[in-house]
Design an enzyme around this catalytic site. Structure first.
Site, PDB file in Angstrom:
ATOM      1  N   TYR A  61       0.808  -1.218   0.000  1.00 26.13           N
ATOM      2  CA  TYR A  61       0.000   0.000   0.000  1.00 26.13           C
ATOM      3  C   TYR A  61       0.845   1.273   0.000  1.00 26.13           C
ATOM      4  CZ  TYR A  61      -4.339  -2.532   1.068  1.00 26.13           C
ATOM      5  OH  TYR A  61      -5.430  -3.340   1.039  1.00 26.13           O
ATOM      6  N   LYS A 121       2.503 -13.520   6.381  1.00 23.45           N
ATOM      7  CA  LYS A 121       2.395 -14.546   5.342  1.00 23.45           C
ATOM      8  C   LYS A 121       3.826 -14.944   4.951  1.00 23.45           C
ATOM      9  CE  LYS A 121      -0.163 -16.838   2.389  1.00 23.45           C
ATOM     10  NZ  LYS A 121      -0.807 -18.063   2.809  1.00 23.45           N
ATOM     11  N   ASP A 149      -3.570 -16.395   6.597  1.00 22.73           N
ATOM     12  CA  ASP A 149      -4.841 -17.042   6.224  1.00 22.73           C
ATOM     13  C   ASP A 149      -5.433 -17.820   7.396  1.00 22.73           C
ATOM     14  OD1 ASP A 149      -2.474 -18.301   5.673  1.00 22.73           O
ATOM     15  OD2 ASP A 149      -3.176 -19.370   3.910  1.00 22.73           O
ATOM     16  N   ASP A 156      -5.347  -4.535   6.879  1.00 22.44           N
ATOM     17  CA  ASP A 156      -6.565  -4.045   6.249  1.00 22.44           C
ATOM     18  C   ASP A 156      -7.643  -5.135   6.298  1.00 22.44           C
ATOM     19  OD1 ASP A 156      -8.227  -2.369   4.902  1.00 22.44           O
ATOM     20  OD2 ASP A 156      -7.294  -2.620   2.944  1.00 22.44           O
TER      21      ASP A 156
END
Ligand code: NAI
Length: 429
Positions: A169, A236, A290, A314
């Site tokens: 971002y 991740k 996840d 987010d």
């Protein structure tokens, strides 16, 4: 100009605004905020429903502070301008006066701002965060009894620390047909033998040790201040090893180097302490993104403070807020080392603007967050949450919540605000 340099010794010059004569400035002394009993706090009304909900929030905050401290403490509010109102006064959407005003007060409550379509800023909110180096997006998720879709909603009590300045971002990206993307594709092929499709746009994902350290530090300090028992690093890193994986590694680095006396890792928990967290310690663990997105639904009681890079942050903060009933309740704060701008997660809700229909709770809870995290006025913040809890229990709510309840007549923004003030006045400090 950003961060600590903008705080210590900063003497601002203003063009069209002037700090109120009454009240005192919040200061940074020896690396700590020093808050007077009558601090000057800035506010920005914002666009759309902003003026209504910010007015409601200020009134509720004032009432809570008055009751909690018997008139000994009081906020002296100072209006600064951004968005449409700033355009009228200054002919620009984000005047330097406003940024300097926040550098002066260190603490600000902000309403939502419309993102101008086309040209100028990507978003005014992002511009404010960048100019003031507000690197931590702090989003608490509370369940206060509101209609919520989650069967374990009463266990939903998290604070998410989302890194604000890096990751995908950060805005380092080029369209597929740009000369920059073409150059990068050629560079990658020539230097690394990496062949991308000719029509591929490219975005970069920088994650640094510096930015990871400071967000983790903030999350751990919060956990210590609030008596939290678990801080979870969400990443991740199994796939993006040198960005998300490095975030995990660097976050542990801070925990173990700077907070060793407080911290127990998951391995230590089982090897040294037989699975039982010793009194006064904080478990620092990590979860793959996840899995984490599932875990807060299936095992919310296992999570308290979550610290994560921007993109994961987010997703998880919106998910967490949806679990407890959505946007009208979702509070937030963007913070730097010694500066913070609190604002609701939602936008300007143009369809409700000027109609006295919006739910001001998210704005009010954002204000409570400022009271608690910046001014250290925890009692007043807690009273605000109690008043909201009671209002929900007694079905005194605005239309967005009323429509999910049976036979409830919705209150207008102003009526709901009065109810909260009434409940606060009935409380004992
Ligand atoms: P939005 O959050 O304004 O609205 C989404 C939905 O939630 C709408 O149905 C709206 O009516 C409802 N809603 C939002 N806040 C509510 C409240 N307090 N009470 C009752 N209902 C509420 O998001 P949208 O429509 O995507 O954006 C509108 C404008 O707000 C855009 O210009 C956007 O850029 C800006 N925005 C600004 C933000 C900020 O200042 N931090 C954050 C998000 C959007």
């Amino acid at each position: 100009m950003a961060g600590i340099d903008s705080v210590e010794g900063f003497e601002p010059r203003f063009k069209r605004v002037k700090p109120p004569e009454e009240g005192e400035r919040i200061k940074v002394v020896d690396g700590k905020l020093v808050v007077p009993d009558k601090p000057i706090v800035a506010y920005i009304e914002g666009d759309g429903i902003g003026p209504e909900i910010v007015a409601a929030a200020r009134r509720v905050i004032d009432a809570a502070v008055e009751v909690a401290y018997g008139g000994r403490r009081r906020i002296v509010w100072w209006e600064l301008y951004a968005g449409h109102k700033a355009m009228k006064i200054y002919g620009e959407l984000l005047p330097e006066d406003t940024l300097n005003g926040i550098r002066y007060t260190l603490v600000a409550l902000k309403g939502p701002l419309e993102t101008p379509v086309g040209g100028g800023y990507r978003s005014l909110n992002v511009a404010i965060r960048q100019a003031l180096d507000l690197y931590a997006n702090i989003r608490p998720v509370y369940y206060l009894g509101q209609p919520a879709p989650h069967c374990y909603a009463e266990h939903d009590n998290f604070v998410i620390f989302r890194e604000n300045t890096e990751d995908l971002y950060a805005g380092i990206e080029w369209p597929a047909d740009s000369p920059e993307a073409k150059k990068l594709r050629e560079f990658l092929k020539r230097e690394f033998g990496i062949v991308l499709r000719e029509d591929a746009g490219i975005g970069l994902k920088p994650i640094s040790r510096f930015a990871t350290h400071r967000i983790m530090r903030k999350a751990l300090r919060w956990a210590i201040d609030h008596g939290n028992k678990i801080v979870t690093i969400m990443h991740k890193g199994n796939i993006m090893k040198y960005t998300e994986g490095a975030f995990r590694e660097w976050a542990y680095e801070v925990a173990l180097k700077e907070f060793r006396d407080y911290v127990v890792t998951e391995q230590e928990l089982y090897e040294k302490y037989g699975g039982k967290l010793p009194e006064g310690k904080i478990l620092v663990n990590d979860r793959i993104a996840d899995n984490m997105l599932q875990q807060i639904i299936t095992r919310p009681w296992d999570y308290e403070v979550i610290v994560t890079p921007n993109v994961n942050g987010d997703y998880i903060s919106d998910e967490a807020n949806a679990l407890v009933g959505g946007i009208g309740m979702a509070a937030g704060m963007n913070a730097g080392d010694f500066m913070a701008v609190a604002e609701p997660v939602h936008g300007t809700a143009p369809k409700y603007a000027g109609k006295d229909l919006a739910n001001p709770t998210a704005e009010i809870l954002s204000g409570a967050l400022l009271l608690e995290a910046m001014l250290g006025w925890k009692e007043a913040a807690q009273m605000i949450r109690e008043a909201i809890k009671r209002a929900i229990k007694e079905k005194k709510v605005t239309q967005d919540l009323a429509r999910h309840m049976k036979d409830v007549k919705p209150l207008r923004t102003s009526e709901y605000t009065e109810v909260l003030i009434q409940y606060l006045r009935e409380m004992k400090p």
